[in-house]
Write a protein that holds these residues in place. Structure first.
Motif, PDB file in Angstrom:
ATOM      1  N   LYS A  79       0.840  -1.205   0.000  1.00 44.31           N
ATOM      2  CA  LYS A  79       0.000   0.000   0.000  1.00 44.31           C
ATOM      3  C   LYS A  79       0.879   1.260   0.000  1.00 44.31           C
ATOM      4  N   ALA A  80       0.291   2.379  -0.398  1.00 47.14           N
ATOM      5  CA  ALA A  80       1.064   3.606  -0.530  1.00 47.14           C
ATOM      6  C   ALA A  80       1.223   4.333   0.806  1.00 47.14           C
ATOM      7  N   GLU A  81       0.291   4.085   1.750  1.00 55.78           N
ATOM      8  CA  GLU A  81       0.334   4.792   3.029  1.00 55.78           C
ATOM      9  C   GLU A  81       0.675   3.835   4.164  1.00 55.78           C
ATOM     10  N   PRO A  82       1.516   4.293   5.105  1.00 60.90           N
ATOM     11  CA  PRO A  82       1.834   3.428   6.249  1.00 60.90           C
ATOM     12  C   PRO A  82       0.633   3.294   7.187  1.00 60.90           C
ATOM     13  N   TYR A  83       0.580   2.188   7.947  1.00 63.73           N
ATOM     14  CA  TYR A  83      -0.444   2.041   8.971  1.00 63.73           C
ATOM     15  C   TYR A  83       0.049   1.142  10.091  1.00 63.73           C
ATOM     16  N   VAL A  84      -0.684   1.145  11.200  1.00 59.50           N
ATOM     17  CA  VAL A  84      -0.274   0.407  12.387  1.00 59.50           C
ATOM     18  C   VAL A  84      -1.328  -0.641  12.718  1.00 59.50           C
ATOM     19  N   LEU A  85      -0.873  -1.841  13.092  1.00 58.04           N
ATOM     20  CA  LEU A  85      -1.794  -2.874  13.569  1.00 58.04           C
ATOM     21  C   LEU A  85      -1.474  -3.165  15.029  1.00 58.04           C
ATOM     22  N   THR A  86      -2.472  -3.028  15.907  1.00 56.80           N
ATOM     23  CA  THR A  86      -2.253  -3.312  17.325  1.00 56.80           C
ATOM     24  C   THR A  86      -2.866  -4.658  17.664  1.00 56.80           C
ATOM     25  N   PRO A  87      -2.387  -5.300  18.752  1.00 57.97           N
ATOM     26  CA  PRO A  87      -2.862  -6.643  19.071  1.00 57.97           C
ATOM     27  C   PRO A  87      -4.364  -6.667  19.331  1.00 57.97           C
ATOM     28  N   GLY A 126       4.154   7.192  17.592  1.00 51.64           N
ATOM     29  CA  GLY A 126       4.269   7.320  19.039  1.00 51.64           C
ATOM     30  C   GLY A 126       2.935   7.637  19.692  1.00 51.64           C
ATOM     31  N   SER A 127       2.210   8.592  19.111  1.00 48.56           N
ATOM     32  CA  SER A 127       0.958   8.975  19.760  1.00 48.56           C
ATOM     33  C   SER A 127      -0.109   7.902  19.547  1.00 48.56           C
ATOM     34  N   ALA A 128      -0.026   7.189  18.393  1.00 48.17           N
ATOM     35  CA  ALA A 128      -0.969   6.097  18.174  1.00 48.17           C
ATOM     36  C   ALA A 128      -0.768   5.021  19.228  1.00 48.17           C
ATOM     37  N   LEU A 129       0.493   4.856  19.682  1.00 47.14           N
ATOM     38  CA  LEU A 129       0.796   3.796  20.640  1.00 47.14           C
ATOM     39  C   LEU A 129       0.527   4.205  22.074  1.00 47.14           C
ATOM     40  N   SER A 130       0.765   5.491  22.377  1.00 51.00           N
ATOM     41  CA  SER A 130       0.643   5.898  23.768  1.00 51.00           C
ATOM     42  C   SER A 130      -0.817   5.830  24.228  1.00 51.00           C
ATOM     43  N   ARG A 131      -1.749   5.775  23.253  1.00 53.88           N
ATOM     44  CA  ARG A 131      -3.152   5.657  23.613  1.00 53.88           C
ATOM     45  C   ARG A 131      -3.530   4.218  23.972  1.00 53.88           C
ATOM     46  N   GLU A 132      -2.674   3.263  23.580  1.00 52.35           N
ATOM     47  CA  GLU A 132      -2.990   1.856  23.807  1.00 52.35           C
ATOM     48  C   GLU A 132      -2.448   1.380  25.144  1.00 52.35           C
ATOM     49  N   LYS A 133      -3.210   0.492  25.780  1.00 52.37           N
ATOM     50  CA  LYS A 133      -2.665  -0.169  26.967  1.00 52.37           C
ATOM     51  C   LYS A 133      -2.068  -1.484  26.487  1.00 52.37           C
ATOM     52  N   LEU A 134      -0.750  -1.593  26.528  1.00 59.03           N
ATOM     53  CA  LEU A 134      -0.113  -2.778  25.952  1.00 59.03           C
ATOM     54  C   LEU A 134       0.797  -3.472  26.953  1.00 59.03           C
ATOM     55  N   ASP A 135       0.773  -4.817  26.909  1.00 59.70           N
ATOM     56  CA  ASP A 135       1.706  -5.582  27.735  1.00 59.70           C
ATOM     57  C   ASP A 135       3.081  -5.539  27.075  1.00 59.70           C
ATOM     58  N   SER A 136       4.109  -5.796  27.885  1.00 60.30           N
ATOM     59  CA  SER A 136       5.464  -5.688  27.342  1.00 60.30           C
ATOM     60  C   SER A 136       5.755  -6.780  26.321  1.00 60.30           C
ATOM     61  N   ASP A 137       4.970  -7.892  26.355  1.00 57.40           N
ATOM     62  CA  ASP A 137       5.253  -8.925  25.360  1.00 57.40           C
ATOM     63  C   ASP A 137       4.298  -8.883  24.176  1.00 57.40           C
ATOM     64  N   ALA A 167      12.176  -8.273  33.243  1.00 55.78           N
ATOM     65  CA  ALA A 167      11.520  -8.739  32.015  1.00 55.78           C
ATOM     66  C   ALA A 167      11.425 -10.262  31.982  1.00 55.78           C
ATOM     67  N   ASN A 168      10.322 -10.734  31.405  1.00 52.56           N
ATOM     68  CA  ASN A 168      10.131 -12.170  31.250  1.00 52.56           C
ATOM     69  C   ASN A 168      10.824 -12.622  29.956  1.00 52.56           C
ATOM     70  N   LEU A 169      12.147 -12.801  30.063  1.00 53.76           N
ATOM     71  CA  LEU A 169      12.962 -13.012  28.867  1.00 53.76           C
ATOM     72  C   LEU A 169      12.580 -14.268  28.102  1.00 53.76           C
ATOM     73  N   ASP A 170      12.295 -15.368  28.857  1.00 54.65           N
ATOM     74  CA  ASP A 170      11.957 -16.621  28.176  1.00 54.65           C
ATOM     75  C   ASP A 170      10.726 -16.463  27.302  1.00 54.65           C
ATOM     76  N   GLN A 171       9.737 -15.771  27.869  1.00 51.79           N
ATOM     77  CA  GLN A 171       8.502 -15.551  27.118  1.00 51.79           C
ATOM     78  C   GLN A 171       8.754 -14.670  25.878  1.00 51.79           C
ATOM     79  N   TRP A 172       9.586 -13.649  26.043  1.00 57.10           N
ATOM     80  CA  TRP A 172       9.941 -12.793  24.912  1.00 57.10           C
ATOM     81  C   TRP A 172      10.560 -13.613  23.796  1.00 57.10           C
ATOM     82  N   ILE A 173      11.508 -14.451  24.190  1.00 60.10           N
ATOM     83  CA  ILE A 173      12.228 -15.250  23.188  1.00 60.10           C
ATOM     84  C   ILE A 173      11.258 -16.195  22.496  1.00 60.10           C
TER      85      ILE A 173
END
Ligand code: GDP
Length: 418
Positions: free
Chosen positions: A125-133, A148-159, A190-196
């Motif tokens: 596509k010609a325009e960028p976009y963001v997909l959140t979980p 940044g502002s699109a993300l700061s509105r979301e409540k997101l877990d670190s993983d 951080a839950n490193l095992d889960q991240w990996i």
């Protein structure tokens, strides 16, 4: 050499190893798909002829190959090279990634708002976009800084994983199928095992970004130890970032660099056993300034072109280019090996199933033909034998008739005489 900077910019980039391999293997599987189609038509005819040339199971197996080949083709089309960046918050991960992308895509200096995994991948596509979980709805990022502002509105877990879909036409690295992942700042909690488990098992390369004013932390080491446990022989690069800070203390540069190098090599070679010291010092550790590299490639139009560069920036920029070249060589080679070796083997398997089946049919029909010929010969022989018997029978019959008629003749003559 002089070609190094070019190789990162133009069509000779080492990344082409991967993109060429991808094009080639796609063509090969398209040919296999045609071959499978032809084989299916042939087997349909064979099956109709109803001569027991093919078992039902084999027939079904070959029919299913069509879908199998299509599935592999779609996997290949989605195959990419993946690099994960990690390190403590504010070491300069986002800045490094932006410098490599040659654009300010990731929000910088907002560690607290982007406390999750961020994946940058290509879109047609010609325009960028963001997909959140948890949502299929694309969120637009029409202007920079919006990520940044699109993300700061979301409540997101670190993983959790947020995807940034960036137009392929805008960026060479993304066009060449590189997917970049930014991780939340690594700390001991951080839950490193889960991240990996969730984000790193399919990574081809890991880049640890360290601030030259600090050293490798326990958490960063632990992460790499865990990575090395899960993945055999991971590719790890260490970037000593903020090397521009040494411009203030030129008399210290060499000794500080040696200290960092010693610690880094000790970790990569003696602790993790990733490669030998020579290899690591030449190809795995780089002293850079991501800030300067980004500035050089993505100028701030509002300030003077010289602003923001410290003494020795040419050297640091050359080292950044070196890093990119080594990175591109490493990631494309690894991705080709891990991804396409599997596909090649599957392709060979499919072809040998088809070959075995068709040659079985050929053999079997050959046998049937031989059996038929044998039957004909047998019948022929039987005919001959019958013919001979008939002939001899007629001979005997003629004789007998002759005898009989002579006998009759004699007796008649006798009777007449009498
Ligand atoms: P991250 O949290 O690891 O992603 O770090 P950022 O990329 O957001 O950078 C944190 C801050 O450090 C920002 O203000 C950057 O401008 C700054 N920074 C990043 N790289 C460098 C560098 O090479 N030199 C200097 N002096 N500052 C840098």
């Amino acid at each position: 050499g002089p070609s190094r900077q070019d190789s990162v910019n133009n069509a000779n980039s080492p990344l082409k190893l991967f993109t060429h391999a991808k094009t080639t293997i796609t063509e090969i599987f398209k040919s296999i798909s045609v071959y499978v189609g032809d084989a299916n038509k042939f087997l349909d005819d064979v099956n109709k002829s109803d001569r027991n040339l093919l078992t039902n199971e084999k027939y079904k197996e070959i029919q299913q190959l069509k879908e199998k080949v299509n599935r592999i083709l779609s996997i290949i089309s989605r195959d990419h090279m993946k690099v994960v960046f990690f390190g403590r918050t504010s070491n300069g991960k986002s800045t490094t990634m932006n410098a490599m992308l040659r654009e300010r895509i990731l929000p910088v200096g907002m560690g607290h708002t982007t406390n999750c995994f961020l994946q940058i991948e290509g879109t047609d596509k010609a325009e960028p976009y963001v997909l959140t979980p948890g949502s299929d709805e694309p969120k637009s990022v029409s202007s920079l800084g919006n990520v940044g502002s699109a993300l700061s509105r979301e409540k997101l877990d670190s993983d959790s994983l947020v995807k940034i879909l960036w137009p392929k036409e805008k960026c060479r690295l993304i066009r060449d199928d590189v997917v970049l992942v930014d991780s939340p700042g690594i700390d001991v909690s951080a839950n490193l095992d889960q991240w990996i488990e969730q984000h790193c098992l399919d990574a081809d390369v890991f880049v640890l970004v360290i601030s030259a004013e600090a050293t490798i932390t326990v958490a960063e080491k632990k992460f790499l130890h865990n990575v090395a446990q899960r993945l055999s022989n991971p590719n790890i690069f260490i970037l000593m970032n903020r090397w521009d800070a040494t411009a203030n203390e030129p008399e210290m540069v060499d000794s500080v660099r040696q200290q960092h190098l010693d610690r880094g090599l000790e970790f990569l070679c003696d602790e993790l056993h990733i490669c030998d010291r020579q290899e690591a010092s030449e190809h795995r550790m780089f002293f850079i300034s991501a800030r300067e590299a980004l500035l050089k490639r993505n100028k701030d139009p509002t300030s003077s072109p010289r602003t923001g560069f410290s003494d020795g920036h040419e050297e640091r920029f050359a080292e950044f280019n070196n890093f990119e070249h080594e990175f591109e060589k490493c990631i494309s080679k690894t991705a080709v090996q891990t991804k396409f070796e599997q596909h090649t083997n599957r392709g060979k398997e499919i072809i040998s199933i088809l070959r075995d089946t068709t040659s079985n049919i050929a053999n079997r029909s050959q046998t049937l033909k031989q059996e038929a010929v044998q039957k004909l010969t047998d019948m022929d022989e039987k005919n001959n034998k019958l013919e001979r018997e008939l002939r001899s029978m007629t001979e005997t019959a003629k004789d007998k008739i002759r005898h009989v008629s002579e006998d009759v003749y004699k007796r008649v003559a006798q009777t007449l005489n009498d």
